[in-house]
Scaffold this motif. Structure first.
Motif, PDB file in Angstrom:
ATOM      1  N   VAL A 258      72.817  30.276 -19.870  1.00 57.08           N
ATOM      2  CA  VAL A 258      72.570  29.344 -18.755  1.00 57.08           C
ATOM      3  C   VAL A 258      73.570  29.710 -17.665  1.00 57.08           C
ATOM      4  O   VAL A 258      74.776  29.528 -17.833  1.00 57.08           O
ATOM      5  N   ARG A 259      73.070  30.229 -16.535  1.00 56.48           N
ATOM      6  CA  ARG A 259      74.006  30.769 -15.541  1.00 56.48           C
ATOM      7  C   ARG A 259      74.076  29.928 -14.274  1.00 56.48           C
ATOM      8  O   ARG A 259      74.815  30.243 -13.361  1.00 56.48           O
ATOM      9  N   LEU A 260      73.264  28.887 -14.223  1.00 59.01           N
ATOM     10  CA  LEU A 260      73.204  28.061 -13.021  1.00 59.01           C
ATOM     11  C   LEU A 260      73.764  26.675 -13.354  1.00 59.01           C
ATOM     12  O   LEU A 260      73.193  25.958 -14.184  1.00 59.01           O
ATOM     13  N   VAL A 261      74.884  26.336 -12.731  1.00 58.90           N
ATOM     14  CA  VAL A 261      75.559  25.081 -13.095  1.00 58.90           C
ATOM     15  C   VAL A 261      75.921  24.315 -11.820  1.00 58.90           C
ATOM     16  O   VAL A 261      76.436  24.890 -10.860  1.00 58.90           O
ATOM     17  N   ASN A 262      75.633  23.033 -11.844  1.00 58.94           N
ATOM     18  CA  ASN A 262      75.975  22.153 -10.722  1.00 58.94           C
ATOM     19  C   ASN A 262      77.129  21.268 -11.183  1.00 58.94           C
ATOM     20  O   ASN A 262      76.993  20.498 -12.135  1.00 58.94           O
ATOM     21  N   VAL A 263      78.269  21.406 -10.515  1.00 60.09           N
ATOM     22  CA  VAL A 263      79.511  20.771 -10.968  1.00 60.09           C
ATOM     23  C   VAL A 263      79.735  19.459 -10.213  1.00 60.09           C
ATOM     24  O   VAL A 263      79.806  19.443  -8.987  1.00 60.09           O
ATOM     25  N   THR A 264      79.840  18.373 -10.963  1.00 61.92           N
ATOM     26  CA  THR A 264      80.124  17.081 -10.345  1.00 61.92           C
ATOM     27  C   THR A 264      81.223  16.407 -11.153  1.00 61.92           C
ATOM     28  O   THR A 264      81.746  16.994 -12.116  1.00 61.92           O
ATOM     29  N   LEU A 265      81.610  15.201 -10.754  1.00 66.69           N
ATOM     30  CA  LEU A 265      82.717  14.495 -11.412  1.00 66.69           C
ATOM     31  C   LEU A 265      82.327  13.047 -11.685  1.00 66.69           C
ATOM     32  O   LEU A 265      81.632  12.425 -10.868  1.00 66.69           O
ATOM     33  N   GLY A 266      82.818  12.525 -12.802  1.00 71.58           N
ATOM     34  CA  GLY A 266      82.778  11.090 -13.055  1.00 71.58           C
ATOM     35  C   GLY A 266      81.392  10.489 -13.119  1.00 71.58           C
ATOM     36  O   GLY A 266      80.407  11.163 -13.438  1.00 71.58           O
TER      37      GLY A 266
END
Ligand SMILES: Cc1cc2nc3c(=O)[nH]c(=O)nc-3n(C[C@H](O)[C@H](O)[C@H](O)COP(=O)(O)O)c2cc1C
Length: 487
Positions: free
Chosen positions: A327-335
Motif C-alpha cells: 500500500v503506497r498511498l497514505v493520507n496522514v491526519t491526526l487525532g
C-alpha cells in the motif's frame, strides 16, 4: 481571538515571522510561481498512474445523502466542485459506509445495492470527472478514490447512537458515554465487517474508481481497532493482532478486485480527549485516573513527561507495515474531530460541541506538517498526502509550495478550503491572485451544522448555503460556542 490569525498578517514577511517564532524549522516561499515552475504543479508517477499536480482534495461528507444512502443533489454538487478544483488527487470524496449499521449519521452514503448504490457510485465518479473536464482539466492524470468506512463507536445510522466498539476506551467513554453501554464486537462480527469492506471495494472498482481508501482515522472503527491494546484475542493486543483485520481486508481486496488501488487514511498520532474548561471555554486535556484509560493508537503513555505530546513512533511502524503490504498511498491526519478537534481541524472558532483553541491553531497546523515530514523521512517510498492546511488562509500556497519543494510531503490535501473556495488549486497553478473573499476563515460552521442535525457546507461564504434558513441558526450556534459556559 487570543491568537493572531494568518489573515492579520499583511505580508509574507509578517507571516514568516509568526511561523518562525513557533518553529524555526518551517519557512514559506515569497510567492508561488505559476505552473510549470511551481513544485505544486509537478506531476507525480505512482505505479501505473500519473497524477497531474500536487493538490489533493480531502474527503468531506455533507450529511446530505438520502435515507437509503444515495447521493442527493447537494452531494453531487459538492463532488462536482471537488472535480472543478483542479486538484489531481481526489482522495475519497467522502466517507462512504460499508453498511447501514456503519453509518455515522442517517444522511451518510452507504453501500445499499438494493437501493441503487452501484449507479450512485458511477454518478459520483462521473460528477468529479465531468466537472474536471468542463473546467479544462484532462482526466488521464486525475486519480479518483472512494473512502470506505465503518463508523464503529460513532455509528448513528438512524439518528440515535448505535455504537459498535472494538475495545473499551474508558477515558473516551467519559467524554462520549454512548460507547460505554455496548459490549465490544466479537471476532466473527469484525470479520463480517471486513467482508463488507471487500464487497464495497469491488463495487467501487466496478464504478470506475481508481482506488479505495480503507479509513483508519478520526476515531472510527478501524482506527479504534489498530489501537485496541486492551482487546483480547486475535484482533487486539500486540501490533500484529491489532493490524490483523486491516491486513486481511487488503489481501482480500487484492484478490477480489485486482487492479484496484488501495490507500489508507490514518490518524498517525493522537492524544487524549480534550474538554471545554467551564470557566474559560478553552480546551484542556482530560486526565486519566489510570494509565490504561488513555490507551489508543499513537497516544503517548499517560505517565510520559507530556502525555499530550504527539509521538509518531507507532504510526511509523504502521507505515512500514503498509509498505510491506504494497500500500503506497497514505493520507496522514491526526487525532479525532470528536475528541480533540483543535488538532484534527485547526480553527480560529470552535464547533458548537468544541472548545476555544488551547494552542495557537498555527501550532496545530505545524503538528500536521511535522507529522507528515517524520513519515516521509522514515518511509520515503510512500506517497503521502498531508492534512490541516486550511487554517493557513492567505499563506496556504506559500507554505504548501515550500513543503512540497523540499520533498517533505507529496500532496497538499485540502479540506474546508475547498468548501468555500474550490477553485483555489486552479488559481494558484495559474499564477492568479487568491480571491480573498472566498478564503475559509475557519468558523467551523461546516462542523457545527451536522453536529446539530443540519447538513454541512460553507454557510458563511457559499451562497448556496448562506441563503438557507439554517444559516442563521448555525451563526447563532457559533456565537454561543465562543462564550464561556458554567457547568
Ligand atoms: C464538513 C467536514 C466533513 C469531513 N468529512 C470527512 C470524511 O468524510 N472523511 C475524512 O477522512 N475526513 C473528513 N473530514 C476531515 C477533512 O478531510 C480534513 O482532514 C480536515 O478538514 C482538515 O483539513 P483542512 O484544514 O484542509 O480542512 C471532514 C471535515 C469537514 C470540515
Amino acid at each position: 481571538m487570543r491568537f493572531p490569525s494568518p489573515a492579520h498578517h499583511r505580508t509574507v514577511a509578517e507571516f514568516r515571522a509568526h511561523l518562525k517564532a513557533l518553529d524555526p524549522d518551517f519557512d514559506c516561499v515569497d510567492a508561488v510561481p505559476a505552473a510549470p515552475a511551481a513544485a505544486l504543479s509537478r506531476p507525480l508517477q505512482l505505479d501505473g498512474w500519473r497524477i497531474g499536480n500536487r493538490f489533493a482534495c480531502h474527503p468531506m461528507e455533507g450529511w446530505d445523502g438520502t435515507a437509503d444512502g444515495q447521493p442527493s443533489e447537494h452531494t453531487l454538487r459538492r463532488w462536482r466542485r471537488f472535480g472543478a478544483s483542479g486538484a489531481k488527487l481526489i482522495w475519497g470524496g467522502e466517507a462512504f459506509a460499508v453498511s447501514h449499521e456503519g453509518r455515522a449519521n442517517p444522511h451518510q452514503l452507504f453501500w445499499n445495492p438494493a437501493g441503487g448504490s452501484a449507479g450512485a457510485l458511477a454518478n459520483l465518479r462521473a460528477a468529479v470527472c465531468d466537472s474536471h473536464r468542463e473546467t479544462g482539466g484532462a482526466v488521464d492524470d486525475l486519480l479518483v478514490g472512494l473512502q470506505l468506512t465503518h463508523s464503529g463507536r460513532l455509528a448513528c445510522p438512524d439518528g440515535s447512537p448505535a455504537p459498535r466498539i472494538a475495545v473499551r476506551r474508558p477515558l473516551l467513554e467519559r467524554r462520549h458515554p454512548a460507547g460505554a453501554t455496548v459490549p465490544p464486537l466479537s471476532d466473527a462480527e469484525l470479520e463480517g465487517i471486513g467482508a463488507q469492506f471487500v464487497t464495497t471495494a469491488m463495487a467501487a472498482r466496478d464504478a470506475g474508481f481508481d482506488f479505495v481508501d480503507i479509513k483508519c482515522c478520526h476515531g472510527y472503527l478501524l482506527h479504534e481497532l489498530i489501537g485496541a491494546q486492551a482487546r483480547p484475542g486475535p484482533y487486539g493486543g500486540d501490533f500484529a493482532g491489532r493490524t490483523r483485520l486491516l491486513r486481511r481486508i487488503v489481501a482480500e481486496i487484492r484478490s477480489a478486485a485486482p487492479g484496484l488501488g488501495i490507500g489508507v487514511r490514518v490518524s498517525i498520532a493522537d492524544t487524549v480527549p480534550f474538554v471545554r474548561d467551564p470557566a474559560s471555554g478553552v480546551g484542556r486535556p482530560m486526565t486519566p485516573t489510570d494509565p490504561c484509560e488513555a490507551l489508543g493508537f499513537g497516544i503517548a503513555p499517560a505517565d510520559s513527561p507530556d502525555p499530550t505530546a504527539l509521538d509518531p513512533t507507532e504510526g511509523i511502524a504502521f507505515l512500514r507495515l503498509l509498505e510491506q503490504l504494497g500500500v503506497r498511498l497514505v493520507n496522514v491526519t491526526l487525532g479525532s474531530p470528536y475528541s480533540n478537534p483543535h488538532l484534527t481541524r485547526p480553527a480560529a472558532y470552535p464547533p458548537s460541541d468544541g472548545y476555544l483553541p488551547p494552542i495557537d491553531p498555527l501550532l496545530a497546523v505545524l503538528a500536521h506538517l511535522r507529522a507528515v515530514r517524520a513519515c516521509k523521512a522514515a518511509c520515503p517510498g510512500l506517497t503521502l498526502v498531508g492534512s490541516g492546511y486550511t487554517y493557513l488562509q492567505e499563506f496556504l500556497p506559500h507554505l504548501a509550495e515550500a513543503e512540497v519543494a523540499a520533498g517533505h510531503v507529496d500532496f497538499v490535501g485540502l479540506g474546508r478550503m475547498l468548501l468555500s473556495y474550490p477553485e483555489l488549486p486552479r488559481d494558484v497553478l495559474a499564477g492568479l491572485p487568491l480571491r480573498r473573499k472566498l478564503l475559509c476563515r475557519t468558523f467551523s460552521d461546516c462542523t457545527t451544522a451536522p453536529r446539530n442535525g443540519m447538513r454541512s457546507g460553507c454557510f458563511p461564504l457559499d451562497p448556496y448555503y448562506r441563503e438557507t434558513p439554517e444559516a442563521q441558526r448555525v451563526k447563532a450556534l457559533r456565537v454561543k460556542a465562543l462564550r464561556p459556559r458554567r457547568g
